[in-house]
Design a protein around this motif. Structure first.
Motif, PDB file in Angstrom:
ATOM      1  N   PRO A 207       8.267   7.397   4.667  1.00  0.00           N
ATOM      2  CA  PRO A 207       8.497   8.745   5.185  1.00  0.00           C
ATOM      3  C   PRO A 207       8.308   9.839   4.131  1.00  0.00           C
ATOM      4  N   VAL A 208       7.991   9.443   2.895  1.00  0.00           N
ATOM      5  CA  VAL A 208       7.829  10.379   1.781  1.00  0.00           C
ATOM      6  C   VAL A 208       6.596   9.990   0.983  1.00  0.00           C
ATOM      7  N   PRO A 209       6.149  10.862   0.074  1.00  0.00           N
ATOM      8  CA  PRO A 209       4.994  10.502  -0.767  1.00  0.00           C
ATOM      9  C   PRO A 209       5.286   9.257  -1.608  1.00  0.00           C
ATOM     10  N   VAL A 210       4.206   8.504  -1.869  1.00  0.00           N
ATOM     11  CA  VAL A 210       4.306   7.284  -2.672  1.00  0.00           C
ATOM     12  C   VAL A 210       3.311   7.399  -3.819  1.00  0.00           C
ATOM     13  N   LEU A 211       3.820   7.260  -5.041  1.00  0.00           N
ATOM     14  CA  LEU A 211       2.981   7.240  -6.230  1.00  0.00           C
ATOM     15  C   LEU A 211       2.813   5.782  -6.622  1.00  0.00           C
ATOM     16  N   THR A 212       1.571   5.303  -6.610  1.00  0.00           N
ATOM     17  CA  THR A 212       1.312   3.929  -7.024  1.00  0.00           C
ATOM     18  C   THR A 212       0.642   3.960  -8.401  1.00  0.00           C
ATOM     19  N   VAL A 213       1.044   2.996  -9.224  1.00  0.00           N
ATOM     20  CA  VAL A 213       0.531   2.899 -10.586  1.00  0.00           C
ATOM     21  C   VAL A 213      -0.171   1.570 -10.723  1.00  0.00           C
ATOM     22  N   GLY A 214      -1.469   1.631 -11.006  1.00  0.00           N
ATOM     23  CA  GLY A 214      -2.262   0.417 -11.139  1.00  0.00           C
ATOM     24  C   GLY A 214      -2.007  -0.313 -12.435  1.00  0.00           C
ATOM     25  N   PRO A 215      -2.467  -1.556 -12.529  1.00  0.00           N
ATOM     26  CA  PRO A 215      -2.201  -2.369 -13.716  1.00  0.00           C
ATOM     27  C   PRO A 215      -2.870  -1.880 -14.986  1.00  0.00           C
ATOM     28  N   ASP A 216      -3.870  -1.015 -14.873  1.00  0.00           N
ATOM     29  CA  ASP A 216      -4.566  -0.530 -16.056  1.00  0.00           C
ATOM     30  C   ASP A 216      -4.112   0.861 -16.473  1.00  0.00           C
TER      31      ASP A 216
END
Length: 142
Positions: A132-141
């Motif tokens: 229901p809110v923004p999602v910040l995803t952080v990749g492995p690199d």
């Protein structure tokens, strides 16, 4: 804009990198950081009751260690932090917690092997689709 940030950790080495991002954003925004770690019980269907208890206990210990490690790092940066350990489908638990505690942002890593992505499905992908809110995803690199 961001007063309550939810950081989802699985205790992996990559999650430590993601924690740095979560702590930095929380510190910069003077936001509270909630750290969640999930005991994924979907695989328990094939185990007998005694084995389920042992595995669940081991996973809860690892989840607690992961949450506590992130909380310690946040506290070292004077970021207010709360931890929670939940059991269930990780994506559902993360989204439910974000909604229940009125999180403004979810931060999590994108990791997992090819089997997990292709057969089980990506937890981060499901959270992005249903949160229901923004999602910040952080990749492995990152």
């Amino acid at each position: 804009m961001y007063e309550r940030i939810l950081f989802a950790t699985d205790g992996s080495a990559h999650a430590e990198t993601v924690a740095e991002h979560a702590i930095d954003i929380a510190s910069t925004r003077t936001a509270d950081l909630h750290v969640i770690s999930i005991v994924d019980d979907r695989a328990f269907l094939v185990l007998d009751d005694e084995r389920v208890k042992a595995v669940r206990n081991d996973l809860r210990v690892k989840a607690r260690e992961a949450a506590d490690a992130a909380a310690s790092r946040a506290a070292a940066h004077d970021v207010p932090v709360e931890t929670v350990i939940d059991t269930g489908n990780p994506a559902e638990c993360i989204v439910d917690y974000a909604a229940e505690y009125d999180a403004d942002l979810i931060i999590m890593g994108t990791s997992g092997d090819a089997y997990e992505r292709n057969v089980v499905g990506s937890v981060s992908e499901r959270v992005v689709r249903t949160a229901p809110v923004p999602v910040l995803t952080v990749g492995p690199d990152a």
